[in-house]
Design a protein around this motif. Structure first.
Motif, PDB file in Angstrom:
ATOM      1  N   ASP A 161     -58.401 -29.558  66.280  1.00  0.00           N
ATOM      2  CA  ASP A 161     -59.014 -28.318  66.876  1.00  0.00           C
ATOM      3  C   ASP A 161     -57.947 -27.159  66.720  1.00  0.00           C
ATOM      4  O   ASP A 161     -58.327 -26.057  66.152  1.00  0.00           O
ATOM      5  CB  ASP A 161     -59.674 -28.387  68.016  1.00  0.00           C
ATOM      6  CG  ASP A 161     -61.182 -29.171  68.050  1.00  0.00           C
ATOM      7  OD1 ASP A 161     -61.580 -29.670  67.042  1.00  0.00           O
ATOM      8  OD2 ASP A 161     -61.678 -29.629  69.202  1.00  0.00           O
ATOM      9  N   PHE A 162     -57.003 -27.552  67.348  1.00  0.00           N
ATOM     10  CA  PHE A 162     -55.844 -26.717  67.419  1.00  0.00           C
ATOM     11  C   PHE A 162     -55.420 -26.110  66.131  1.00  0.00           C
ATOM     12  O   PHE A 162     -55.192 -24.935  65.997  1.00  0.00           O
ATOM     13  CB  PHE A 162     -54.650 -26.948  68.249  1.00  0.00           C
ATOM     14  CG  PHE A 162     -53.457 -26.109  68.406  1.00  0.00           C
ATOM     15  CD1 PHE A 162     -53.501 -25.078  69.162  1.00  0.00           C
ATOM     16  CD2 PHE A 162     -52.341 -26.224  67.789  1.00  0.00           C
ATOM     17  CE1 PHE A 162     -52.562 -24.299  69.320  1.00  0.00           C
ATOM     18  CE2 PHE A 162     -51.188 -25.441  67.656  1.00  0.00           C
ATOM     19  CZ  PHE A 162     -51.421 -24.566  68.740  1.00  0.00           C
ATOM     20  N   ARG A 163     -55.432 -26.887  65.145  1.00  0.00           N
ATOM     21  CA  ARG A 163     -54.982 -26.623  63.890  1.00  0.00           C
ATOM     22  C   ARG A 163     -56.207 -25.775  63.015  1.00  0.00           C
ATOM     23  O   ARG A 163     -55.755 -24.719  62.490  1.00  0.00           O
ATOM     24  CB  ARG A 163     -54.782 -27.824  62.826  1.00  0.00           C
ATOM     25  CG  ARG A 163     -53.606 -28.682  63.041  1.00  0.00           C
ATOM     26  CD  ARG A 163     -53.463 -29.924  62.056  1.00  0.00           C
ATOM     27  NE  ARG A 163     -52.405 -30.566  62.268  1.00  0.00           N
ATOM     28  CZ  ARG A 163     -52.015 -31.749  62.156  1.00  0.00           C
ATOM     29  NH1 ARG A 163     -53.180 -32.705  61.666  1.00  0.00           N
ATOM     30  NH2 ARG A 163     -51.150 -32.557  62.469  1.00  0.00           N
ATOM     31  N   ILE A 164     -57.299 -25.923  63.294  1.00  0.00           N
ATOM     32  CA  ILE A 164     -58.153 -24.788  62.745  1.00  0.00           C
ATOM     33  C   ILE A 164     -57.985 -23.742  63.340  1.00  0.00           C
ATOM     34  O   ILE A 164     -58.230 -22.728  62.823  1.00  0.00           O
ATOM     35  CB  ILE A 164     -59.487 -25.810  62.902  1.00  0.00           C
ATOM     36  CG1 ILE A 164     -59.874 -26.800  61.907  1.00  0.00           C
ATOM     37  CG2 ILE A 164     -60.792 -24.635  62.649  1.00  0.00           C
ATOM     38  CD1 ILE A 164     -60.945 -27.709  62.575  1.00  0.00           C
ATOM     39  N   VAL A 165     -57.968 -23.637  64.766  1.00  0.00           N
ATOM     40  CA  VAL A 165     -57.776 -22.289  65.389  1.00  0.00           C
ATOM     41  C   VAL A 165     -56.513 -21.579  64.749  1.00  0.00           C
ATOM     42  O   VAL A 165     -56.916 -20.436  64.643  1.00  0.00           O
ATOM     43  CB  VAL A 165     -57.688 -22.434  67.019  1.00  0.00           C
ATOM     44  CG1 VAL A 165     -57.199 -21.388  67.609  1.00  0.00           C
ATOM     45  CG2 VAL A 165     -58.791 -22.934  67.656  1.00  0.00           C
ATOM     46  N   SER A 166     -55.486 -22.285  64.650  1.00  0.00           N
ATOM     47  CA  SER A 166     -54.387 -21.557  64.585  1.00  0.00           C
ATOM     48  C   SER A 166     -54.307 -21.218  62.723  1.00  0.00           C
ATOM     49  O   SER A 166     -53.686 -20.083  62.676  1.00  0.00           O
ATOM     50  CB  SER A 166     -52.992 -22.463  64.613  1.00  0.00           C
ATOM     51  OG  SER A 166     -53.134 -23.745  63.840  1.00  0.00           O
ATOM     52  N   ILE A 167     -55.023 -21.909  61.812  1.00  0.00           N
ATOM     53  CA  ILE A 167     -55.103 -21.785  60.610  1.00  0.00           C
ATOM     54  C   ILE A 167     -55.961 -20.142  60.397  1.00  0.00           C
ATOM     55  O   ILE A 167     -55.871 -19.404  59.678  1.00  0.00           O
ATOM     56  CB  ILE A 167     -55.565 -22.892  59.705  1.00  0.00           C
ATOM     57  CG1 ILE A 167     -54.289 -23.605  59.539  1.00  0.00           C
ATOM     58  CG2 ILE A 167     -56.183 -22.582  58.395  1.00  0.00           C
ATOM     59  CD1 ILE A 167     -54.531 -25.084  58.765  1.00  0.00           C
ATOM     60  N   SER A 168     -57.143 -20.530  61.357  1.00  0.00           N
ATOM     61  CA  SER A 168     -58.084 -19.397  61.284  1.00  0.00           C
ATOM     62  C   SER A 168     -57.291 -18.046  61.605  1.00  0.00           C
ATOM     63  O   SER A 168     -57.216 -17.090  61.238  1.00  0.00           O
ATOM     64  CB  SER A 168     -59.096 -19.477  62.105  1.00  0.00           C
ATOM     65  OG  SER A 168     -59.781 -20.744  62.085  1.00  0.00           O
ATOM     66  N   ALA A 169     -56.315 -17.963  62.774  1.00  0.00           N
ATOM     67  CA  ALA A 169     -55.526 -17.106  63.376  1.00  0.00           C
ATOM     68  C   ALA A 169     -54.746 -16.481  62.318  1.00  0.00           C
ATOM     69  O   ALA A 169     -54.518 -15.230  61.961  1.00  0.00           O
ATOM     70  CB  ALA A 169     -54.727 -17.277  64.443  1.00  0.00           C
ATOM     71  N   THR A 170     -54.140 -17.352  61.227  1.00  0.00           N
ATOM     72  CA  THR A 170     -53.081 -17.037  60.294  1.00  0.00           C
ATOM     73  C   THR A 170     -53.997 -16.313  59.166  1.00  0.00           C
ATOM     74  O   THR A 170     -53.527 -15.172  58.754  1.00  0.00           O
ATOM     75  CB  THR A 170     -52.412 -18.285  59.416  1.00  0.00           C
ATOM     76  OG1 THR A 170     -51.799 -19.105  60.615  1.00  0.00           O
ATOM     77  CG2 THR A 170     -51.638 -17.982  58.326  1.00  0.00           C
ATOM     78  N   GLY A 171     -55.486 -16.672  59.084  1.00  0.00           N
ATOM     79  CA  GLY A 171     -56.150 -16.114  57.837  1.00  0.00           C
ATOM     80  C   GLY A 171     -56.493 -14.626  58.489  1.00  0.00           C
ATOM     81  O   GLY A 171     -56.346 -13.744  57.938  1.00  0.00           O
ATOM     82  N   VAL A 172     -56.834 -14.544  59.560  1.00  0.00           N
ATOM     83  CA  VAL A 172     -56.973 -13.068  60.336  1.00  0.00           C
ATOM     84  C   VAL A 172     -55.888 -12.300  60.355  1.00  0.00           C
ATOM     85  O   VAL A 172     -55.887 -11.115  59.765  1.00  0.00           O
ATOM     86  CB  VAL A 172     -57.698 -13.322  62.026  1.00  0.00           C
ATOM     87  CG1 VAL A 172     -57.625 -11.948  62.523  1.00  0.00           C
ATOM     88  CG2 VAL A 172     -59.031 -14.002  61.809  1.00  0.00           C
TER      89      VAL A 172
END
Ligand code: ADP
Length: 462
Positions: A161-172
């Motif tokens: 979950d944390f990985r998905i959130v941090s990768i999404s944040a990187t994308g944003v």
């Protein structure tokens, strides 16, 4: 590749690298802390269970079965050594609420195919089964082994979950970086694009190309400097064109001035050679030839003088007396003055006045101006030489100069009335010489004139 694309790509690359490094570091620490937390939770649950079971005086199979049944733990098993003395190699199942056989449980206890670790008082192994992760705590007491399975699959889920959130944040962050940079670079690089287009225009010969910018930063300064450079280039090119044009005009005028006396000389010489003339006509022809030769001589002298002055940049500058300059000029013109009975008034109220100049050249200027004034004045007239402290003036009461011709008379070979000037031995070079000398002294020449009333030439020395 365009500069804008390159800057955006490099920045995005940097954002991705920094984000990945930060993500990996935070994933690592998060995993570690979650694992520690899970191990400590699982351990405290397992150790409690273990203590409840074995911290009593009498422990037997029935009690263990009774107790574990009561605790309703779904993932717990208890096995023990077979035989009376209890230390037989064979193990038997006392209680099993797991999916594993006694053989499999035995392998776990003995660490066959598993890496056995230790946390405080209890040993444990990590187990992957049915897509889930377990920590199996092994408690040992006398002949009994308890195997308590703690499900730690949630840690992996939390980490993912944390990985998905941090990768999404990187994308944003990446999208925001691209959008912000795009806008900033569009604004920043606009003057550079303009600069590029304008340099191309200048290369094509459009020297009026300029950049419009009100920015105060380095790019604004670049634009301003470009405009200054373009202005200098435009002026330089205009001067070159002007000087090219002047040269052509000069050559045309010179040819014309040479042609007239040369044609006359050639005509009269041919007549003298081919025709038998009376003594009087012969004399007249020779006089014409002599006069035309004189004109050519004067013309060539002035030409040489002009060229010398154009090339020579060093003036012999000294503190010179104004009265002395006036005196020398008048001496030079005395015969011409006498011929027309023209008087000269010298007006100089400043005692012992001096100016810094090249004596010979300044005298030449005054002589040329007096010469012109004599030519423009009628007989018995008057010329005034004046020094005011700021200007040296030569004033006459002659024919004056038409307003529209005033600016042209300084050009080489320009004569207001050509036939009249030629008759008086002029070639239109005198004032060009005057203007050149005055310019070389960093002084300014002004002309005030009124048709029929006279002219004042003013040399502004300040
Ligand atoms: P030039 O050698 O023919 O005198 P200049 O260059 O000295 O040539 O003068 C150019 C023309 O300017 C002259 O032909 C004359 O028509 C006019 N000019 C110069 N000085 C005067 C003056 N003081 N009054 C009237 N016209 C003048």
């Amino acid at each position: 590749m365009k500069l804008k694309t390159r800057i955006i790509l490099v920045s995005c690359g940097m954002v991705v690298i920094v984000s990945l490094i930060t993500n990996f570091i935070s994933w690592y620490f998060m995993k570690k802390s979650l694992r520690n937390e899970a191990v400590s939770n699982a351990y405290s649950s397992a150790i409690n269970q273990y203590k409840e079971l074995f911290n009593r005086i009498e422990v037997n199979d029935e009690y263990i079965q009774y107790y574990l049944n009561k605790s309703k733990n779904e993932y717990i098993a208890c096995i023990k050594h077979k035989g009376d003395n209890g230390f037989n190699e064979e193990l038997e199942e006392i209680y099993n609420h797991t999916v594993f056989t006694v053989e499999q449980l035995k392998d776990m206890v003995e660490g066959k195919g598993y890496k056995v670790k230790k946390n405080k008082e209890l040993e444990y192994i990590n187990l992957n089964y049915g897509g889930r992760k377990y920590m199996v705590f092994i408690g040992e007491s006398n002949v009994y082994y308890t195997l308590q399975f703690e499900d730690i699959t949630y840690i992996e889920k939390k980490i993912w979950d944390f990985r998905i959130v941090s990768i999404s944040a990187t994308g944003v962050l990446l999208i925001a970086t691209v959008l912000i940079l795009w806008r900033i670079l569009d604004r920043t690089l606009l003057p550079l694009q303009e600069l590029n287009e304008n340099t191309r225009k200048i290369a094509r010969g459009v020297y009026s190309a300029r950049i419009e910018t009100d920015r105060k930063d380095e790019i604004g300064q670049l634009g301003e400097n470009f405009n200054k450079m373009a202005e200098a280039v435009e002026m330089y090119i205009a001067n070159l064109k002007e000087s090219e044009k002047n040269k052509t005009i000069f050559m045309g005028n010179l040819t014309h001035e040479l042609k007239t006396p040369l044609t006359a000389i050639s005509g009269y010489s041919q007549t003298l050679l081919n025709v038998k003339l009376s003594e009087e006509d012969e004399r007249e022809a020779l006089t014409y030839i002599y006069e035309e030769c004189g004109k050519l001589e004067r013309l060539s002298k002035k030409m040489i003088r002009l060229l010398e002055l154009e090339e020579n940049n060093t003036l012999d500058m000294c503190e010179e007396s104004i009265d002395e300059i006036f005196k020398r000029a008048v001496m030079s013109c005395r015969y011409m003055l006498k011929e027309k009975n023209i008087s000269i008034d010298i007006i100089n109220t400043i005692h012992n006045s001096t100016i810094t100049c090249d004596m010979d050249l300044m005298t030449e200027v005054i002589i040329n101006l007096i010469d012109n004034s004599i030519k423009a004045s009628s007989a018995d007239s008057k010329i005034i030489l004046r020094y005011t402290g700021e200007t040296i003036e030569v004033q006459d009461y002659g024919i004056g100069i038409p307003k529209e011709e005033k600016d042209k008379i300084l050009e080489p070979f320009y004569m207001v009335d050509k036939s009249r000037s030629r008759k008086k031995g002029g070639a239109g070079l005198g004032l060009s010489l005057v203007a050149l000398i005055v310019r070389k002294h960093n002084m300014v020449l002004d002309i005030e004139t009124e048709l029929g009333k006279g002219t004042v030439f003013k040399i502004n020395i300040s």
